[in-house]
Design a protein around this motif. Structure first.
Motif, PDB file in Angstrom:
ATOM      1  N   ALA A  63      56.521  53.868 110.829  1.00 23.78           N
ATOM      2  CA  ALA A  63      56.761  54.407 109.438  1.00 23.78           C
ATOM      3  C   ALA A  63      55.812  55.125 108.613  1.00 23.78           C
ATOM      4  CB  ALA A  63      57.398  53.217 108.559  1.00 23.78           C
ATOM      5  N   LYS A  64      54.449  54.942 109.105  1.00 26.87           N
ATOM      6  CA  LYS A  64      53.492  55.296 108.271  1.00 26.87           C
ATOM      7  C   LYS A  64      53.312  56.820 108.410  1.00 26.87           C
ATOM      8  CE  LYS A  64      50.410  51.268 108.790  1.00 26.87           C
ATOM      9  NZ  LYS A  64      49.164  51.010 109.584  1.00 26.87           N
ATOM     10  N   GLY A  65      53.324  57.482 107.096  1.00 25.82           N
ATOM     11  CA  GLY A  65      53.298  58.860 107.191  1.00 25.82           C
ATOM     12  C   GLY A  65      54.665  59.637 107.151  1.00 25.82           C
ATOM     13  N   ARG A  66      55.551  58.831 107.203  1.00 26.73           N
ATOM     14  CA  ARG A  66      56.927  59.289 107.144  1.00 26.73           C
ATOM     15  C   ARG A  66      57.732  58.879 106.078  1.00 26.73           C
ATOM     16  NH1 ARG A  66      60.343  59.094 111.688  1.00 26.73           N
ATOM     17  NH2 ARG A  66      59.314  57.111 112.427  1.00 26.73           N
ATOM     18  N   PHE A  67      57.729  57.230 106.119  1.00 28.31           N
ATOM     19  CA  PHE A  67      58.545  56.775 105.208  1.00 28.31           C
ATOM     20  C   PHE A  67      57.734  56.065 104.062  1.00 28.31           C
ATOM     21  CE2 PHE A  67      61.374  54.850 108.864  1.00 28.31           C
ATOM     22  CZ  PHE A  67      61.682  56.055 109.323  1.00 28.31           C
ATOM     23  N   THR A  68      58.486  56.163 102.860  1.00 29.02           N
ATOM     24  CA  THR A  68      58.032  55.655 101.671  1.00 29.02           C
ATOM     25  C   THR A  68      58.878  54.721 101.026  1.00 29.02           C
ATOM     26  OG1 THR A  68      56.915  57.814 101.210  1.00 29.02           O
ATOM     27  CG2 THR A  68      56.826  56.352  99.356  1.00 29.02           C
ATOM     28  N   ILE A  69      58.360  53.725 100.723  1.00 28.58           N
ATOM     29  CA  ILE A  69      59.099  52.543 100.079  1.00 28.58           C
ATOM     30  C   ILE A  69      58.750  52.530  98.528  1.00 28.58           C
ATOM     31  CG2 ILE A  69      57.225  50.786 100.568  1.00 28.58           C
ATOM     32  CD1 ILE A  69      59.829  48.830 100.678  1.00 28.58           C
ATOM     33  N   SER A  70      59.846  52.327  97.752  1.00 29.21           N
ATOM     34  CA  SER A  70      59.256  52.441  96.211  1.00 29.21           C
ATOM     35  C   SER A  70      60.629  51.271  95.640  1.00 29.21           C
ATOM     36  CB  SER A  70      59.592  53.653  95.788  1.00 29.21           C
ATOM     37  OG  SER A  70      60.972  54.103  95.999  1.00 29.21           O
ATOM     38  N   ARG A  71      60.244  50.778  94.612  1.00 24.82           N
ATOM     39  CA  ARG A  71      61.393  49.910  93.890  1.00 24.82           C
ATOM     40  C   ARG A  71      61.289  50.115  92.532  1.00 24.82           C
ATOM     41  NH1 ARG A  71      59.432  43.898  95.112  1.00 24.82           N
ATOM     42  NH2 ARG A  71      60.351  43.227  93.297  1.00 24.82           N
ATOM     43  N   ASP A  72      62.409  49.846  91.764  1.00 28.80           N
ATOM     44  CA  ASP A  72      62.500  49.584  90.153  1.00 28.80           C
ATOM     45  C   ASP A  72      62.699  48.351  90.069  1.00 28.80           C
ATOM     46  OD1 ASP A  72      63.529  49.631  87.682  1.00 28.80           O
ATOM     47  OD2 ASP A  72      64.672  51.559  88.069  1.00 28.80           O
ATOM     48  N   ASN A  73      61.508  47.649  89.579  1.00 25.50           N
ATOM     49  CA  ASN A  73      61.638  46.016  89.308  1.00 25.50           C
ATOM     50  C   ASN A  73      62.731  45.799  88.466  1.00 25.50           C
ATOM     51  OD1 ASN A  73      59.630  45.699  91.214  1.00 25.50           O
ATOM     52  ND2 ASN A  73      57.902  46.042  89.651  1.00 25.50           N
ATOM     53  N   ALA A  74      62.906  46.615  87.194  1.00 27.91           N
ATOM     54  CA  ALA A  74      63.565  46.268  86.156  1.00 27.91           C
ATOM     55  C   ALA A  74      65.092  46.274  86.719  1.00 27.91           C
ATOM     56  CB  ALA A  74      63.631  47.327  85.042  1.00 27.91           C
ATOM     57  N   LYS A  75      65.340  47.023  87.667  1.00 31.26           N
ATOM     58  CA  LYS A  75      66.652  47.173  88.140  1.00 31.26           C
ATOM     59  C   LYS A  75      66.723  46.330  89.599  1.00 31.26           C
ATOM     60  CE  LYS A  75      67.903  51.764  86.485  1.00 31.26           C
ATOM     61  NZ  LYS A  75      68.242  53.190  86.923  1.00 31.26           N
ATOM     62  N   ASN A  76      65.860  45.693  90.006  1.00 30.94           N
ATOM     63  CA  ASN A  76      65.577  44.871  91.282  1.00 30.94           C
ATOM     64  C   ASN A  76      66.402  45.607  92.257  1.00 30.94           C
ATOM     65  OD1 ASN A  76      64.765  42.304  90.119  1.00 30.94           O
ATOM     66  ND2 ASN A  76      66.650  41.765  89.433  1.00 30.94           N
ATOM     67  N   THR A  77      65.824  46.857  92.548  1.00 29.71           N
ATOM     68  CA  THR A  77      66.259  47.787  93.391  1.00 29.71           C
ATOM     69  C   THR A  77      65.129  48.376  94.252  1.00 29.71           C
ATOM     70  OG1 THR A  77      68.170  48.525  92.124  1.00 29.71           O
ATOM     71  CG2 THR A  77      67.594  50.075  93.841  1.00 29.71           C
ATOM     72  N   VAL A  78      65.435  48.568  95.614  1.00 32.13           N
ATOM     73  CA  VAL A  78      64.340  48.946  96.409  1.00 32.13           C
ATOM     74  C   VAL A  78      64.705  50.226  97.054  1.00 32.13           C
ATOM     75  CG1 VAL A  78      64.855  47.352  98.541  1.00 32.13           C
ATOM     76  CG2 VAL A  78      62.718  48.313  98.246  1.00 32.13           C
ATOM     77  N   TYR A  79      64.178  51.308  97.412  1.00 30.80           N
ATOM     78  CA  TYR A  79      64.331  52.426  98.156  1.00 30.80           C
ATOM     79  C   TYR A  79      63.523  52.637  99.334  1.00 30.80           C
ATOM     80  CZ  TYR A  79      66.184  53.339  93.438  1.00 30.80           C
ATOM     81  OH  TYR A  79      66.700  53.135  92.144  1.00 30.80           O
TER      82      TYR A  79
END
Length: 121
Positions: A63-79
């Motif tokens: 996944a390195k270099g191609r995928f990016t994980i992010s999250r919105d802690n206030a919404k308890n959501t991960v992308y």
């Protein structure tokens, strides 16, 4: 209890992009790690990426270099933003969250139902 609902899977051509989302809901007290695993038919489930509430990330080599994980802690959501997708990325993608919730003792891991990602060559 905590429920996770995923969205964003689908069919994409090789080299294309997809963005997966996963929202946690329920009687949540706190969410620590959120992340993604994936599983291809006949193969074991494997880690894709994780992100802690403090912002630390971990990626599988694939996944390195191609995928990016992010999250919105206030919404308890991960992308999971997936770019430069390859046919080998064709899997069911599962999100998970390590969380504490009302009425449930301790930190537990919860899983989403999975979303299919298919990359055509």
């Amino acid at each position: 209890q905590v429920q996770l609902v995923e969205s964003g899977g689908g069919l994409v051509q090789s080299g294309g992009s997809l963005r997966l989302s996963c929202a946690a809901s329920g009687n949540i007290l706190s969410v620590n790690v959120m992340g993604w695993h994936r599983q291809a038919p006949g193969k074991p489930r494997e880690l894709v990426a994780t992100k802690t509430s403090g912002g630390s990330t971990n990626y599988a080599d694939s996944a390195k270099g191609r995928f990016t994980i992010s999250r919105d802690n206030a919404k308890n959501t991960v992308y999971l933003q997936m770019n430069s997708l390859e046919p080998e990325d064709t899997c069911v993608y599962y999100c998970y969250a390590e969380a504490t919730s009302q009425g449930v003792g301790g930190l537990r891991r919860y899983w989403g139902q999975g979303t299919q990602v298919t990359v055509s060559s």
